[in-house]
Structure formats: C-alpha cells, structure tokens
Enzyme design. Sequence first.
Site, PDB file in Angstrom:
ATOM      1  N   THR A  22      -5.928  -0.046  14.059  1.00 59.39           N
ATOM      2  CA  THR A  22      -4.967   0.999  14.417  1.00 59.39           C
ATOM      3  C   THR A  22      -4.923   1.154  15.933  1.00 59.39           C
ATOM      4  OG1 THR A  22      -5.403   2.107  12.339  1.00 59.39           O
ATOM      5  CG2 THR A  22      -4.419   3.459  14.077  1.00 59.39           C
TER       6      THR A  22
ATOM      7  N   ASN B 105     -14.110  -9.157  41.267  1.00 61.63           N
ATOM      8  CA  ASN B 105     -14.480  -7.738  41.227  1.00 61.63           C
ATOM      9  C   ASN B 105     -15.452  -7.344  42.331  1.00 61.63           C
ATOM     10  OD1 ASN B 105     -15.655  -9.614  39.195  1.00 61.63           O
ATOM     11  ND2 ASN B 105     -17.233  -8.044  39.042  1.00 61.63           N
TER      12      ASN B 105
ATOM     13  N   HIS C 103      -8.815   0.960  32.782  1.00 64.43           N
ATOM     14  CA  HIS C 103      -9.646   1.839  33.615  1.00 64.43           C
ATOM     15  C   HIS C 103      -9.843   1.337  35.034  1.00 64.43           C
ATOM     16  CE1 HIS C 103     -13.890   0.054  33.388  1.00 64.43           C
ATOM     17  NE2 HIS C 103     -13.233  -0.702  32.533  1.00 64.43           N
TER      18      HIS C 103
ATOM     19  N   GLN D 272      -8.939  -7.087  38.070  1.00 64.88           N
ATOM     20  CA  GLN D 272      -9.071  -6.464  39.398  1.00 64.88           C
ATOM     21  C   GLN D 272      -7.838  -6.708  40.269  1.00 64.88           C
ATOM     22  OE1 GLN D 272     -11.268  -4.326  40.238  1.00 64.88           O
ATOM     23  NE2 GLN D 272     -12.944  -4.647  38.799  1.00 64.88           N
TER      24      GLN D 272
ATOM     25  N   GLY E  30     -10.627  -5.191  29.373  1.00 63.02           N
ATOM     26  CA  GLY E  30     -10.687  -6.525  29.970  1.00 63.02           C
ATOM     27  C   GLY E  30     -11.602  -7.470  29.207  1.00 63.02           C
ATOM     28  N   THR E  31     -12.738  -6.962  28.764  1.00 59.94           N
ATOM     29  CA  THR E  31     -13.695  -7.828  28.058  1.00 59.94           C
ATOM     30  C   THR E  31     -13.062  -8.400  26.798  1.00 59.94           C
ATOM     31  OG1 THR E  31     -15.511  -6.491  28.902  1.00 59.94           O
ATOM     32  CG2 THR E  31     -15.990  -7.866  26.983  1.00 59.94           C
TER      33      THR E  31
ATOM     34  N   CYS F   6     -22.226  -3.628  35.779  1.00 59.07           N
ATOM     35  CA  CYS F   6     -23.129  -3.952  34.670  1.00 59.07           C
ATOM     36  C   CYS F   6     -24.420  -4.574  35.173  1.00 59.07           C
ATOM     37  CB  CYS F   6     -22.438  -4.860  33.659  1.00 59.07           C
ATOM     38  SG  CYS F   6     -21.531  -6.181  34.406  1.00 59.07           S
TER      39      CYS F   6
HETATM   40  C1  PLP Z   1     -12.893  -9.005  36.770  1.00 53.66           C
HETATM   41  C2  PLP Z   1     -13.261  -8.211  35.567  1.00 53.66           C
HETATM   42  N1  PLP Z   1     -13.036  -8.738  34.348  1.00 53.66           N
HETATM   43  C3  PLP Z   1     -13.333  -8.067  33.240  1.00 53.66           C
HETATM   44  C4  PLP Z   1     -13.894  -6.813  33.278  1.00 53.66           C
HETATM   45  C5  PLP Z   1     -14.200  -6.096  32.009  1.00 53.66           C
HETATM   46  O1  PLP Z   1     -13.233  -5.106  31.772  1.00 53.66           O
HETATM   47  P1  PLP Z   1     -13.533  -3.880  30.772  1.00 53.66           P
HETATM   48  O2  PLP Z   1     -14.530  -3.006  31.458  1.00 53.66           O
HETATM   49  O3  PLP Z   1     -12.206  -3.229  30.591  1.00 53.66           O
HETATM   50  O4  PLP Z   1     -14.034  -4.479  29.507  1.00 53.66           O
HETATM   51  C6  PLP Z   1     -14.165  -6.227  34.528  1.00 53.66           C
HETATM   52  C7  PLP Z   1     -14.833  -4.919  34.629  1.00 53.66           C
HETATM   53  O5  PLP Z   1     -15.610  -4.681  35.529  1.00 53.66           O
HETATM   54  C8  PLP Z   1     -13.820  -6.946  35.692  1.00 53.66           C
HETATM   55  O6  PLP Z   1     -14.045  -6.436  36.907  1.00 53.66           O
END
Ligand code: PLP
Length: 402
Positions: A247, A161, A211, A189, A85-86, A336
């Site tokens: 890759t 989230n 994940h 989410q 996601g990041t 986090c």
């Molecule tokens: C709403 C939201 N965006 C982005 C992320 C980041 O995703 P990733 O952990 O796959 O980088 C999270 C992870 O907690 C999330 O809850």
Amino acid sequence: MSSLVQGLKRKIQAMRRVYFDNNATTPVLPEIFEAMRPYFAEHFGNASSIHHHGQETRAAVEHARESVAALLGCRASEVVFTSGGTEGDNLAIFGLVREGDHVLSSTIEHHAVLNSCKHLQSIGCEVTYVPVDGSGLVDPKDVRRALRSNTKLITIMMANNETGVVQPVEEIGKIAAEADVYFHTDAVQAAGKVPIDVKHIGCGLLSISGHKMHAPQGVGALYVRKGTILQPMLRGGSHERSRRAGTENVPGIVGLGKAAELAEEGLRRGDLARMAEMRDRIQEKILAEVEATGVNGEGAPRVPNTTNIYFDYIEGEALVIALDLKGLAVSTGAACSSGAIEPSHVLTAMGLPPERARASIRFSLGKQNTPDDVQFALDLIPQTVARLRELSPVYNKRAVRS
Ligand SMILES: Cc1ncc(COP(=O)(O)O)c(C=O)c1O
C-alpha cells in the site's frame, strides 16, 4: 524531575543550534508538511480502493508522480515510488542482475549500492569497481575498459554523499548505450541540487530519496525507463505497475511530490547559487583562517551545498563532538558509518592517507540555512580546532619541529 535535569533541559533548549548535516537528512519544509497534513487523517483512503476515499488519495499519488517525473524529465508512468534511496538502489540492482552477470560500479558508492554489489558477488555475479582520481572523479575511459561481454549493468552514482563530487554521468550514459548495457545512477544526493534529465544522462534507472530534499524520511522514487523488465523485490499486490508491492505511503509520496515541485522551482529561479555562495564562504574562510586544512574533491564539479574539509592533526569525530557541544551539527561523512573507527571508504579511494581521511569533516547545507548560520559556524570553527590541536601530541611535536 530534579532541578538539575530541568536546568540542563533549559540550557539545551536555549542554545542556538545550526544544522549543517543536510546530506544525512533534511528538515521537512513547512510548505511540504502542509501539503502532507491532510493525508494523515482527513484524506486517509487506500489509493487502491475504488470508492471516494481511494480516488482522493489515488489522485494525490498520481499528481505527485507527475511532479517527480517533471523533476527528472521522464514520463509519470516511469516513476516507481519506494521507501527511499536504499530501496531504489536495491530494486534497480536486484531487479536486473542475475547469476553469471557482470556489474560495473565504483569504489565511492553509497553502501546501499556497495553492499548490494557485495551480495551479488556472493551469489555468483562478478563486480568491477572502477577507481576514482584524487578529486573523486571516475574516468569514463575506465568504465569503457572494464566492460565485458556479460556486463548487464553499470551503477555509478551521480553525486557523492561525502564530497558532493558530481560524476560525468552523461559520458557514462553514452558508453552504456553504445554497449547496450543498463545504466543506473544513484541520484539521491543530486536531486534538487543540480538539474536532472534522465534522457540527457542516458540512464535507464535513477534513484532519489525524499529526506535528502526536504520531504520526509521513508519515501523515495526509482525512475525505470519504459520497457525495462525489472523483477520486483517485494511481492504482493500489483501496486506501482507490479514493480513494488505494498500500500502506497500516501502522505510521504505527497511530500516527495511537493519537494520535487519546490526543487524544480528553486533550480529554475537559481536559488542554488545562493547556497553555493554560502558553501564557498565556509570553505574560503576556513582555509584562510585555519592552517593545515584543505578541500577534499576540490577542482571537481560538486553539488552546491557540500564541502568536505580536512583539518590535519585532529580526529574528525572529536571535532564533530566539540562543535555539537557548541550548537553546530556537522558530520564526518556517511551518517551510517559515524562512530566507526574505519576511515571513510570514499576519501581513502581518493588517495587520502587514513589520518587525513579521519580528520575530514563534511559541511552540507539545506534550504533552511542562512548567511547568519554560516557566520555562527565560522565564529566557532577556528577556536574549536585550535583547542583540539592544543591537545594533539602529533600537532605539538610538529609545532616544536618547525
Ligand atoms: C548517495 C546515497 N545513496 C543512497 C542513500 C540511501 O538513501 P535512504 O536513506 O533514503 O535509504 C543515501 C543516504 O545517505 C545516499 O547519500
């Protein structure tokens, strides 16, 4: 190993553990793990190789791309695999926005978006963060009002989230289309928990993460509408139609594809109603049995697996630790920020005073959870809260006064 350590290890292993922190990460489901297994050692080829081994993994990657596309309602060619996601959020934002552009976001975004926006501000971009109301909802009228002639991108999440609140993304999508502005939504989410159709939402970009939907950590996808010119963040080979060099993580991508298939089937079968029932039971029982509690985001549409409850007069972190010692894993919000003293930016943006934000706990369910797990949690929570409140000077002063 000393007998004391052995004894402790046995005790830890023997303890029943229930995991209600699925918004932090989910366990890989057995069928997803099985789908991935051959791609570690047996089918190990580089998907860019032209020989048999490469063709085998290329076919698996393209099959997964189709599965993700089916979940999102887009074409396979519009799916870019990422590391999660990041990366998807970063690619959407930095792939589009340049110095001098204006970006519209919200105060309750995940840090993957918020810190990207902060960085944009440091390189000469302007960012407006639209507020949310007491239930955690963005008002689309605020989005419309905040548009400027140089607005390049709106990035507002689909589901939060911490609270699970689902934003009015279709309305925001309409505003973006009328203003001819890109719309990205972080659906990390939301994926697998509510139906997603990118055309219905009207977004040009949408990120998901493996994940959070029972695929492994370290894989995700970004939907990029056909024709969007996006600068890659990673430069190298021309993988992913030159949008993301490197890759491919074939086992991870296969896992994400399988997770997308299972998510789609689950949504079609109505499996999420069962999860919502369990979530509602947790909420109702806690509110009925534990005084000075309430649901953050109540009244707003929410994903079916999440509830965020405040327990006034205690520290959320202390409750998380006390419950963990008894075998229940929950969270104070974003993984986090766990351990940080700062109250959640999401809950404070909703107008919660800092003490209440710090007294809030997120319960997030996954496909592996059962009604038995719910009962286990409900048997523990009232007594654990009562014990912590006994130790709370603020609670005791209040008890004396009343
Ligand atoms: C709403 C939201 N965006 C982005 C992320 C980041 O995703 P990733 O952990 O796959 O980088 C999270 C992870 O907690 C999330 O809850």
